[in-house]
Write a protein that holds these residues in place. Structure first.
Motif, PDB file in Angstrom:
ATOM      1  N   GLN A 143      66.518  33.602  69.862  1.00 53.61           N
ATOM      2  CA  GLN A 143      65.356  33.037  70.537  1.00 53.61           C
ATOM      3  C   GLN A 143      64.324  32.481  69.563  1.00 53.61           C
ATOM      4  O   GLN A 143      63.395  31.781  69.961  1.00 53.61           O
ATOM      5  N   CYS A 144      64.465  32.757  68.273  1.00 51.65           N
ATOM      6  CA  CYS A 144      63.461  32.373  67.286  1.00 51.65           C
ATOM      7  C   CYS A 144      63.971  31.259  66.371  1.00 51.65           C
ATOM      8  O   CYS A 144      63.592  30.110  66.502  1.00 51.65           O
ATOM      9  N   LEU A 145      64.812  31.594  65.391  1.00 53.07           N
ATOM     10  CA  LEU A 145      65.416  30.641  64.455  1.00 53.07           C
ATOM     11  C   LEU A 145      64.377  29.774  63.738  1.00 53.07           C
ATOM     12  O   LEU A 145      64.400  28.543  63.808  1.00 53.07           O
ATOM     13  N   PRO A 146      63.458  30.393  63.009  1.00 53.06           N
ATOM     14  CA  PRO A 146      62.466  29.607  62.270  1.00 53.06           C
ATOM     15  C   PRO A 146      63.089  28.957  61.038  1.00 53.06           C
ATOM     16  O   PRO A 146      64.095  29.424  60.504  1.00 53.06           O
ATOM     17  N   TYR A 147      62.463  27.878  60.573  1.00 55.96           N
ATOM     18  CA  TYR A 147      62.967  27.129  59.428  1.00 55.96           C
ATOM     19  C   TYR A 147      62.197  27.477  58.161  1.00 55.96           C
ATOM     20  O   TYR A 147      60.981  27.728  58.206  1.00 55.96           O
ATOM     21  N   GLY A 148      62.896  27.452  57.046  1.00 55.42           N
ATOM     22  CA  GLY A 148      62.258  27.671  55.753  1.00 55.42           C
ATOM     23  C   GLY A 148      63.111  27.085  54.651  1.00 55.42           C
ATOM     24  O   GLY A 148      64.140  26.443  54.905  1.00 55.42           O
ATOM     25  N   ILE A 149      62.685  27.290  53.406  1.00 57.83           N
ATOM     26  CA  ILE A 149      63.413  26.811  52.237  1.00 57.83           C
ATOM     27  C   ILE A 149      63.885  28.022  51.437  1.00 57.83           C
ATOM     28  O   ILE A 149      63.098  28.919  51.128  1.00 57.83           O
ATOM     29  N   PHE A 150      65.179  28.035  51.100  1.00 58.58           N
ATOM     30  CA  PHE A 150      65.724  29.147  50.331  1.00 58.58           C
ATOM     31  C   PHE A 150      66.523  28.612  49.152  1.00 58.58           C
ATOM     32  O   PHE A 150      67.060  27.500  49.183  1.00 58.58           O
ATOM     33  N   GLN A 151      66.601  29.412  48.103  1.00 60.27           N
ATOM     34  CA  GLN A 151      67.442  29.107  46.953  1.00 60.27           C
ATOM     35  C   GLN A 151      68.409  30.252  46.752  1.00 60.27           C
ATOM     36  O   GLN A 151      67.993  31.403  46.570  1.00 60.27           O
ATOM     37  N   PRO A 152      69.707  29.979  46.782  1.00 58.92           N
ATOM     38  CA  PRO A 152      70.696  31.047  46.597  1.00 58.92           C
ATOM     39  C   PRO A 152      70.585  31.676  45.220  1.00 58.92           C
ATOM     40  O   PRO A 152      70.083  31.083  44.267  1.00 58.92           O
TER      41      PRO A 152
ATOM     42  N   ILE B  99      67.262  23.702  53.065  1.00 54.76           N
ATOM     43  CA  ILE B  99      66.716  24.142  54.348  1.00 54.76           C
ATOM     44  C   ILE B  99      67.612  25.208  54.977  1.00 54.76           C
ATOM     45  O   ILE B  99      68.840  25.064  55.021  1.00 54.76           O
ATOM     46  N   GLY B 100      66.981  26.257  55.471  1.00 57.43           N
ATOM     47  CA  GLY B 100      67.709  27.298  56.168  1.00 57.43           C
ATOM     48  C   GLY B 100      66.990  27.708  57.440  1.00 57.43           C
ATOM     49  O   GLY B 100      65.820  27.363  57.651  1.00 57.43           O
TER      50      GLY B 100
ATOM     51  N   ALA C 175      72.373  14.995  55.550  1.00 58.34           N
ATOM     52  CA  ALA C 175      71.736  14.833  54.245  1.00 58.34           C
ATOM     53  C   ALA C 175      70.333  15.432  54.205  1.00 58.34           C
ATOM     54  O   ALA C 175      69.935  16.045  53.212  1.00 58.34           O
ATOM     55  N   TYR C 176      69.570  15.276  55.299  1.00 55.44           N
ATOM     56  CA  TYR C 176      68.193  15.757  55.285  1.00 55.44           C
ATOM     57  C   TYR C 176      68.111  17.284  55.204  1.00 55.44           C
ATOM     58  O   TYR C 176      67.083  17.840  54.836  1.00 55.44           O
ATOM     59  N   LEU C 177      69.217  17.978  55.494  1.00 50.17           N
ATOM     60  CA  LEU C 177      69.228  19.439  55.424  1.00 50.17           C
ATOM     61  C   LEU C 177      69.416  19.950  53.995  1.00 50.17           C
ATOM     62  O   LEU C 177      69.254  21.146  53.739  1.00 50.17           O
ATOM     63  N   SER C 178      69.734  19.051  53.067  1.00 46.12           N
ATOM     64  CA  SER C 178      69.884  19.454  51.672  1.00 46.12           C
ATOM     65  C   SER C 178      68.572  19.353  50.916  1.00 46.12           C
ATOM     66  O   SER C 178      68.523  19.615  49.710  1.00 46.12           O
TER      67      SER C 178
ATOM     68  N   PRO D  16      61.767  16.049  55.164  1.00 48.17           N
ATOM     69  CA  PRO D  16      62.797  15.109  55.629  1.00 48.17           C
ATOM     70  C   PRO D  16      63.349  15.453  57.007  1.00 48.17           C
ATOM     71  O   PRO D  16      63.671  14.547  57.784  1.00 48.17           O
ATOM     72  N   LEU D  17      63.458  16.729  57.324  1.00 50.47           N
ATOM     73  CA  LEU D  17      63.862  17.130  58.673  1.00 50.47           C
ATOM     74  C   LEU D  17      62.797  16.723  59.678  1.00 50.47           C
ATOM     75  O   LEU D  17      63.104  16.142  60.735  1.00 50.47           O
TER      76      LEU D  17
END
Length: 395
Positions: free
Chosen positions: A17-26, A34-35, A52-55, A61-62
């Motif tokens: 129900q949530c699925l917020p967006y953020g930036i992560f680095q493995p 983007i994750g 492409a915009y998800l990278s 870009p998203l």
């Protein structure tokens, strides 16, 4: 399966129900991207879908793709979680949160901070201007705001360095030194995902087409610097040293169920602050804690001005929006003593220190104090949508 996907999808705060967006680095050192958060994991959306915009290393870009893409992407994520044939794709691209580095979620274009809580405005006025009317004549005709510094908006975890500046001495003269009244302000921010042409105001009914999502915000404030410099032009160095935001931006679609009627506005606002859709607020339960001890629990539903009215007023003069604009609500305070969103109000400008759970007291923040802001949206079906946290320590 390395984890229970059904359990993650049903997470109390960060489920499907949530699925917020953020930036992560493995942890392998590969590029940030983007994750979407799911429980205690983050989904690698570029790995799942390949767009492409998800990278990108920021959400901009998203956001530039527009509302159609925002809704489509959310739909694809949900479909991947619900359809058994797609679950292997999810499992391959899920990373534990403790195995990634979370970064700044988006590049801030402009930053505007409002003053939208009547309870907060009245309380602060009585402390700063005792014996005068608590609200200026314009307060109920427009959402009062000021421009902050986009360059000092940082993500949760960045320490708060105690600012230096001018304040008033006991005899009313200016003195220079470190702030003695460092404060937090618990706020909710809204992230603009669409640009508008200069000279074309954004209407309250256009809000859903322009705002990508919401994030928790802490507007750090040096109250002594603020008191000395505020008149005649308003906040400046007392606030511009740092603004903190959550690592996560909750998509607007996840908050639809938390909308509720705005409290009555009297007098009736100007026509550009009205619209075909009745003014609405959000049922957001918030909390602030110092050194692990909760000291206040306000709710965003008590705000006088709505997010849509803030955006409409921000552009009424033809000012343009840009992808990545951030506007915040101002301190969220309610009518009760346990619903005040800053130490200025809670401690009555330092005259009534608050007692923490361990017996220590605070009038304002001390060096080494850790402040944590958290919150969630309340949905009619009993589900909750997590807003993440803003965690910072005074350096």
């Amino acid at each position: 399966m390395p984890f229970d996907l059904d359990k993650l999808c049903g997470d109390d705060l960060f489920g499907i129900q949530c699925l917020p967006y953020g930036i992560f680095q493995p942890s392998d050192g590969s590029a940030p991207r983007i994750g979407a958060r799911l429980g205690d994991h983050v989904l690698d959306l570029f790995g799942m879908f390949g767009d492409a915009y998800l990278s990108a290393s920021a959400l901009n870009p998203l956001m530039e793709q527009g509302r159609g893409t925002w809704n489509e992407l959310r739909g694809r994520i949900i479909e991947s979680l619900e359809r058994p044939r797609l679950r292997d794709l999810v499992v391959r691209n899920a990373r534990p949160l403790n195995d990634v580095h979370l970064g700044m979620p988006f590049e801030v274009a402009d930053y505007v901070d409002f003053f939208a809580s009547e309870h907060h405005a009245v309380n602060v006025a009585r402390l700063f201007r005792p014996g005068t009317p608590p609200l200026h004549a314009n307060w109920k005709s427009l959402p009062v705001g000021y421009h902050g510094r986009a360059g000092t908006v940082y993500p949760s975890g960045v320490p708060v360095k105690r600012p230096w500046g001018q304040s008033a001495s006991g005899d009313g003269q200016a003195i220079y030194g470190p702030s003695r009244k460092l404060d937090f302000e618990l706020e909710v921010g809204f992230v603009v995902g669409r640009g508008s042409p200069i000279g074309q105001p954004v209407t309250v009914d256009d809000f859903d087409d322009y705002v990508f999502g919401a994030s928790l915000v802490c507007d750090w404030t040096a109250r002594d610097l603020q008191a000395w410099e505020t008149f005649p032009l308003g906040p400046f160095t007392g606030k511009s040293f740092l603004t903190s935001i959550s690592h996560w931006v909750v998509p607007l679609a996840a908050l639809d169920g938390a909308r509720l009627p705005l409290p009555p506005q009297d007098p009736v606002p100007a026509s550009y602050l009205g619209g075909e859709v009745p003014a609405w607020g959000l049922d957001l339960a918030l909390e602030v804690a110092i050194n692990g001890h909760a000291i206040a629990r306000p709710n965003f539903r008590d705000m006088y001005w709505s997010p849509a009215q803030m955006l409409a007023h921000m552009t009424v003069n033809g000012a343009r929006t840009r992808v990545g604009d951030l506007f915040a609500s101002g301190t969220v305070s309610g009518p009760r003593e346990d619903e005040l969103g800053c130490l200025m109000e809670i401690s009555k400008n330092g005259t009534h220190p608050v007692t923490l759970g361990n017996g220590n007291t605070r009038s304002f923040l001390e060096d080494g104090d850790e402040t944590v802001l958290t919150g969630h949206a309340l949905l009619p079906n009993g589900l909750r949508v997590g807003l993440g946290e803003v965690r910072s320590t005074v350096a």
